[in-house]
Design a protein around this motif. Structure first.
Motif, PDB file in Angstrom:
ATOM      1  N   TYR A 160      47.736 -13.246  49.118  1.00  0.00           N
ATOM      2  CA  TYR A 160      47.308 -11.850  48.925  1.00  0.00           C
ATOM      3  C   TYR A 160      45.914 -11.815  48.284  1.00  0.00           C
ATOM      4  O   TYR A 160      45.041 -11.053  48.707  1.00  0.00           O
ATOM      5  CB  TYR A 160      48.347 -11.150  48.046  1.00  0.00           C
ATOM      6  N   PHE A 308      53.617  -5.371  45.575  1.00  0.00           N
ATOM      7  CA  PHE A 308      54.174  -5.434  46.931  1.00  0.00           C
ATOM      8  C   PHE A 308      55.088  -4.239  47.219  1.00  0.00           C
ATOM      9  O   PHE A 308      55.105  -3.714  48.332  1.00  0.00           O
ATOM     10  CB  PHE A 308      54.923  -6.749  47.140  1.00  0.00           C
ATOM     11  N   ALA A 383      60.700  -5.089  46.568  1.00  0.00           N
ATOM     12  CA  ALA A 383      59.705  -5.684  47.463  1.00  0.00           C
ATOM     13  C   ALA A 383      60.332  -6.138  48.772  1.00  0.00           C
ATOM     14  O   ALA A 383      59.624  -6.333  49.755  1.00  0.00           O
ATOM     15  CB  ALA A 383      59.017  -6.864  46.764  1.00  0.00           C
TER      16      ALA A 383
END
Lengths: 392, 137
Positions: A160, A308, A383
């Motif tokens: 990420y 997330f 998530a």
């Protein structure tokens, strides 16, 4: 079809043990304390409990048969999940479905974790699930030295960061906000102030996750009592209704600790610009739009999971969550407070049930200095894509 | 096996061919004989077309790092002397993603997108672990 179950189940009692580290009580003793507190809260007797939904079994927690035997219960319906935090939502959802369809009268969701006694389960030679032939449930590969849930969260956050340019200091906004919530909660294990500099000074555990990106290892129990809306109206507390639900997602484009398509394991590496309808079904079921959600509660075992879940449910676009959480947005009094009792990162790791109890307190207006003004609708979401919306 | 104290992989009927091949110095992956798709991890059916006709074919051994981490905590006593060590996921040229150590690479050169190639590390008389290093040449 799902709307038929809207507001059909309610949470009518909550109870917790004390939370702490290295507590001397057994798992059953902690569960008993929480169970008694929940019965007292609801104005129910133990003989009213005819069903159990157990999230975390032995050895970390307790199994259904132990609970029934030790507490002298007569049980006629049981759900028990695999000993993983990820099954928190499903354990509550099963209780709600059981009372809504008439299979159960009052379900006790009994949840206890003694992590300080059983910490070998959190990675290393004794984490037997990490040895699964197709890879551990968080991408563990012990023969290469990758172990523990933290390893999977680290793999996801590293990618990420590479994709979106997010920094560790930006990620720090998550644990810093949750610590600010915890400091308004006398029950929270962590009471020391935390600054971004404190986070940056904490030791690296599994790059890019620092110690303060990882939840606390603690002991504690929480019990949530669920019954039908009809029965709930006759009980002591104002009912908190299960307004809507949606289930856990799985498949090749999923990884437990990453948004869909991030590129972990066999994920495609292609992220949708916005969530698909099936990923937002909970709002339709509840007839409560995302814009009406006044607080978000999530499984914050690691700080990236908060980023997330915000992206997964469309509170912000892919890659934007780190910027979105800056400047107190998710802290006390923020635009979207997250885990107002301090979460797993700062209150205690009761596998999310501590946060579910906090949602009930908020919707009853009993959250004291943490109270979200006129709280009417709060969302539990993870998530990995499952969710429950609670309303008063 | 004497002296090797690190965890070893569990070998079952679905993945045995992978480990046998690695011990021969070959990176061999499951590939569907019906639709020709590569897949990972090994399984009894093709996740693309659901065929039972799974074959094993030699892979290029080339890929790029899709994510990585460096472990600083001594979860395993047997890995303590290796800390800090790198574990990565590698997207192979065949399109599947595997997890393994990255070796012969300074920590500050690890990055998403780093081209790597397989190397075989014979750790016992019966076990060889594929690892990856930055691609040369």
């Amino acid at each position: 079809m799902t709307e038929a179950l809207r507001d059909k189940a309610a949470i009518v009692g909550i109870g917790t043990s004390r939370f702490g580290r290295h507590l001397p009580e057994s798992q059953l003793a902690l569960a008993a304390a929480a169970f008694k507190a929940a019965l007292d809260d609801a104005g129910l007797e133990r003989g009213d409990i005819d069903s159990l939904s157990i999230h975390i079994g032995w050895p970390l927690g307790v199994d259904y048969d132990q609970v029934a035997q030790a507490f002298g219960l007569e049980i006629g319906f049981v759900n028990q999940a695999w000993t993983h935090g990820r099954f928190v939502t499903g354990s509550l959802q099963t209780a709600a479905m059981a009372v809504a369809c008439g299979m159960a009268e009052v379900v006790a969701c009994v949840n206890v974790l003694s992590f300080t006694r059983e910490r070998d389960i959190l990675g290393g030679p004794h984490d037997f699930e990490g040895y699964r032939e197709t890879g551990g449930t968080h991408a563990e590969t012990p023969h290469y030295g990758l172990t523990a849930p933290a390893g999977g969260a680290a793999l996801a956050m590293q990618r990420y960061m590479a994709l979106y340019g997010t920094t560790s200091a930006e990620l720090a906004a998550v644990p810093v906000a949750l610590r600010a919530h915890a400091r308004l909660n006398p029950k929270a294990v962590m009471q020391e102030p935390m600054s971004i500099a404190d986070h940056q000074a904490s030791r690296m555990v599994v790059d890019p996750l620092r110690l303060f990106d990882c939840c606390i290892v603690s002991d504690g129990a929480a019990v949530v009592l669920v019954t039908s809306a009809e029965r709930a109206r006759d009980l002591r507390q104002r009912p908190v209704y299960v307004a809507g639900m949606q289930g856990m997602k799985a498949g090749r484009d999923e990884f437990i600790f990453a948004p869909p398509g991030l590129g972990i394991n066999q994920q495609s590496g292609v992220r949708a610009a916005r969530p698909a309808a099936r990923d937002l079904a909970v709002y339709g079921w509840a007839d409560i739009p995302r814009e009406a959600i006044q607080g978000l509660y999530t499984y914050d075992a690691f700080s990236p999971l908060v980023l997330f879940v915000l992206e997964r449910f469309g509170f912000c676009a892919p890659g934007e969550a780190a910027a979105w959480v800056q400047d107190g947005c998710i802290g006390p009094g923020g635009a979207l407070p997250v885990n107002t009792s301090g979460g797993l990162l700062s209150e205690a790791h009761v596998a999310g049930w501590n946060s579910l109890c906090e949602m009930v307190r908020q919707l009853r207006g009993e959250a004291g200095p943490r109270q979200i003004a006129d709280a009417r609708a709060l969302q539990w979401a993870t998530a990995w894509g499952d969710s429950v919306i609670l309303r008063k | 096996m004497s002296g090797y104290e690190k965890p070893t992989p569990r070998i079952n009927p679905d993945n045995a061919r992978f480990w046998e091949s690695a011990h021969e110095g070959v990176l061999r992956l499951p590939r569907c004989k019906a639709c020709r798709a590569w897949h990972w991890p090994p399984g009894p059916v093709c996740p693309d077309c659901f065929s039972d006709r799974i074959g094993w074919e030699e892979a290029s051994g080339h890929g790029t790092v899709s994510t990585w981490t460096v472990v600083h905590k001594d979860w395993f006593p047997a890995f303590k002397a290796d800390i800090p060590y790198a574990v990565a996921q590698i997207e192979l040229a065949e399109g599947v993603c595997v997890t393994a150590n990255i070796v012969d690479c300074p920590a500050d050169e690890l990055r998403v997108g780093l081209p790597v190639e397989v190397v075989f590390d014979r750790v016992t008389d019966t076990l060889t672990l594929p690892r990856f290093r930055p691609r040369r040449g």
